[in-house]
Design an enzyme around this catalytic site. Structure first.
Site, PDB file in Angstrom:
ATOM      1  N   ASP A  79       4.211  -9.538   7.139  1.00  0.00           N
ATOM      2  CA  ASP A  79       4.232 -10.757   7.738  1.00  0.00           C
ATOM      3  C   ASP A  79       3.062 -11.779   7.474  1.00  0.00           C
ATOM      4  OD1 ASP A  79       6.758 -10.707   8.863  1.00  0.00           O
ATOM      5  OD2 ASP A  79       6.340  -9.109  10.441  1.00  0.00           O
ATOM      6  N   GLN A  92       6.525 -13.508  13.158  1.00  0.00           N
ATOM      7  CA  GLN A  92       5.404 -13.659  12.693  1.00  0.00           C
ATOM      8  C   GLN A  92       4.816 -14.368  11.544  1.00  0.00           C
ATOM      9  OE1 GLN A  92       1.641 -10.339  11.806  1.00  0.00           O
ATOM     10  NE2 GLN A  92       3.489  -9.477  12.739  1.00  0.00           N
ATOM     11  N   GLU A 134       8.506  -6.364   8.737  1.00  0.00           N
ATOM     12  CA  GLU A 134       7.197  -5.991   8.216  1.00  0.00           C
ATOM     13  C   GLU A 134       7.159  -4.813   7.344  1.00  0.00           C
ATOM     14  OE1 GLU A 134       3.329  -5.473   7.369  1.00  0.00           O
ATOM     15  OE2 GLU A 134       3.875  -7.387   8.067  1.00  0.00           O
ATOM     16  N   GLY A 187     -10.696   0.472  -6.760  1.00  0.00           N
ATOM     17  CA  GLY A 187     -11.338  -0.258  -7.458  1.00  0.00           C
ATOM     18  C   GLY A 187     -12.165   0.476  -8.619  1.00  0.00           C
ATOM     19  N   GLY A 188     -12.052   1.833  -8.922  1.00  0.00           N
ATOM     20  CA  GLY A 188     -12.606   2.361  -9.832  1.00  0.00           C
ATOM     21  C   GLY A 188     -14.049   3.038  -9.761  1.00  0.00           C
TER      22      GLY A 188
END
Length: 425
Positions: free
Chosen positions: A168, A17, A139, A247-248
């Site tokens: 991958d 992959q 993976e 993200g806050g």
């Protein structure tokens, strides 16, 4: 309109992959990707997870579109001759063999660079130089070593890997960027170079916000994590935070109407500061707009569990698409949890080429993911994956310039094995 990488020849020594993701992307952009496979065997994924007997698996077909396949025994003298001729002819060699395998084949960077100074040698490895550099990586190992697993899941549960193939496919995307950067550098240097991409490094790059939080943790609790509002002390490492936003802006996955019988009847909801007032109105809590415990983002942090419980009471009255329609009128960030079935049937994704139907000579029609990167002047078409060795004669003749007599000699030597061919399409 021309293809962005038209004229670039890529020697594809990849399998499974990570490597094929990279070379497929280059092929979508117009590079001539020549996949080198072992006679009679080919890429291991041709036979893995087969849903139709004796037919290339979806695992293989969905990672090898737009490529040509040549079978070649590199241990055969004639095969070795063809291989070095390919190295001299191509612009890029991409490989994701186990550590040391390329050198054992005699394909060291020094020899490749001497044979073709313009060649770019691009490699996927599990780890960079250091304690684990000789270890094989797949993976889920990459997700664990790159920091993803330790920060995925719920605080009171075990570490979790994600369904997204960030180890991958994520590494393949990083490697493709490295290759095109090296190609650009070659336009003024005239020389190729090595491009190395470690799976651990790529996963960590995608987990950078968690490394951010690790450093913030040294200066106090992570207030946007649910753990803070619950009064549970933080340890010395970034914790797992369930479905909290990274993200806050506080966010959660919330139940929608029908969740009792539909495992995907959920919506992701973000309580962004600028849209707090319409959120309060929609969920029936107008008093929260002025209440000092809820009026500001900072004041809300200790009360996130209470806030999202109240929002969920509202989302459970609507299915996820109805909730989306209502919330989007007020620019409230949200998104439905879409199943793979819903994605496969999404007409908009078909129109944009994000989902593509491909016709294969032995498999028939199937769906695949198209090029996620859209260029306005260089559209990317998705063509089917090659049969094993399907283009062997074509590559020997048209790319390497062998005569018909020479091709017959190569085939007679056993260097390319039996070639799978189909009738003209």
């Amino acid at each position: 309109m021309s293809k962005a990488l038209e004229g670039i020849k890529v020697l594809d020594f990849t399998h499974v992959q990570s490597g094929p993701t990279c070379t497929q992307l280059l092929a979508w952009f117009g590079a001539d990707v020549i996949k080198v496979e072992r006679p009679g065997v080919g890429d291991a994924t041709r036979g893995q997870l087969q849903d139709i007997p004796d037919v290339d698996s979806l695992y293989f077909t969905m990672l090898n579109h737009n490529k040509r396949s040549i079978t070649l025994d590199s241990k055969n003298p004639k095969g070795k001759e063809v291989l070095w001729r390919l190295i001299k002819e191509c612009d890029v060699l991409v490989e994701n063999f186990a550590p040391g395998a390329l050198a054992r084949m005699g394909l060291t960077w020094e020899k490749i660079h001497e044979a073709n100074p313009r060649m770019i040698l691009a490699s996927v490895k599990g780890f960079g130089p250091g304690r684990y550099e000789d270890c094989k990586v797949y993976e889920n190992v990459a997700q664990c070593a790159g920091g993803a697993a330790s920060t995925t899941g719920f605080r009171d549960g075990i570490p979790m890997v994600t369904g997204a193939q960030i180890g991958d496919s994520g590494t393949g995307l990083h490697l493709a960027l490295g290759i095109v950067t090296a190609l650009f550098h070659r336009t003024h240097s005239g020389l190729g170079q090595r491009v190395d991409c470690a799976m651990q490094d790529s996963v960590l790059n995608l987990c950078r916000v968690k490394l951010r939080d690790q450093q913030r943790l040294a200066h106090g609790p992570l207030r946007e994590y649910s753990q803070f509002g619950e009064g549970i002390p933080f340890g010395d490492a970034t914790p797992r935070a369930g479905n909290d936003s990274g993200g806050g802006q506080p966010g959660r996955i919330l139940k929608c109407k029908g969740w009792e019988h539909d495992p995907n009847a959920y919506i992701y909801f973000i309580t962004q500061g600028p849209v707090w007032e319409p959120i309060c109105d929609i969920i029936g809590e107008p008093g929260w707009k002025t209440d000092p415990n809820y009026a500001t983002p900072k004041a809300r942090l200790p009360h996130l569990n209470e806030i999202f419980t109240r929002i969920e009471a509202w989302t459970m009255k609507h299915d996820k698409f109805e909730a989306m329609d209502i919330l989007n009128k007020y620019d409230i960030p949200c998104g439905p949890i879409l199943s793979m079935k819903e994605i496969a049937e999404d007409e908009a994704l078909h129109r944009t080429g994000t989902i593509v139907e491909v016709d294969h000579p032995t498999r028939g029609k199937y769906l695949t993911v198209g090029n996620p990167i859209k260029l306005s002047a260089s559209p990317a078409d998705v063509t089917r994956s090659p049969l094993l060795g399907e283009h062997t004669d074509e590559i020997l003749r048209d790319v390497l310039g062998y005569s018909e007599a020479e091709i017959a000699e190569i085939e007679h030597s056993g260097a390319v094995g039996a070639v799978q061919k189909i009738a003209a399409e």
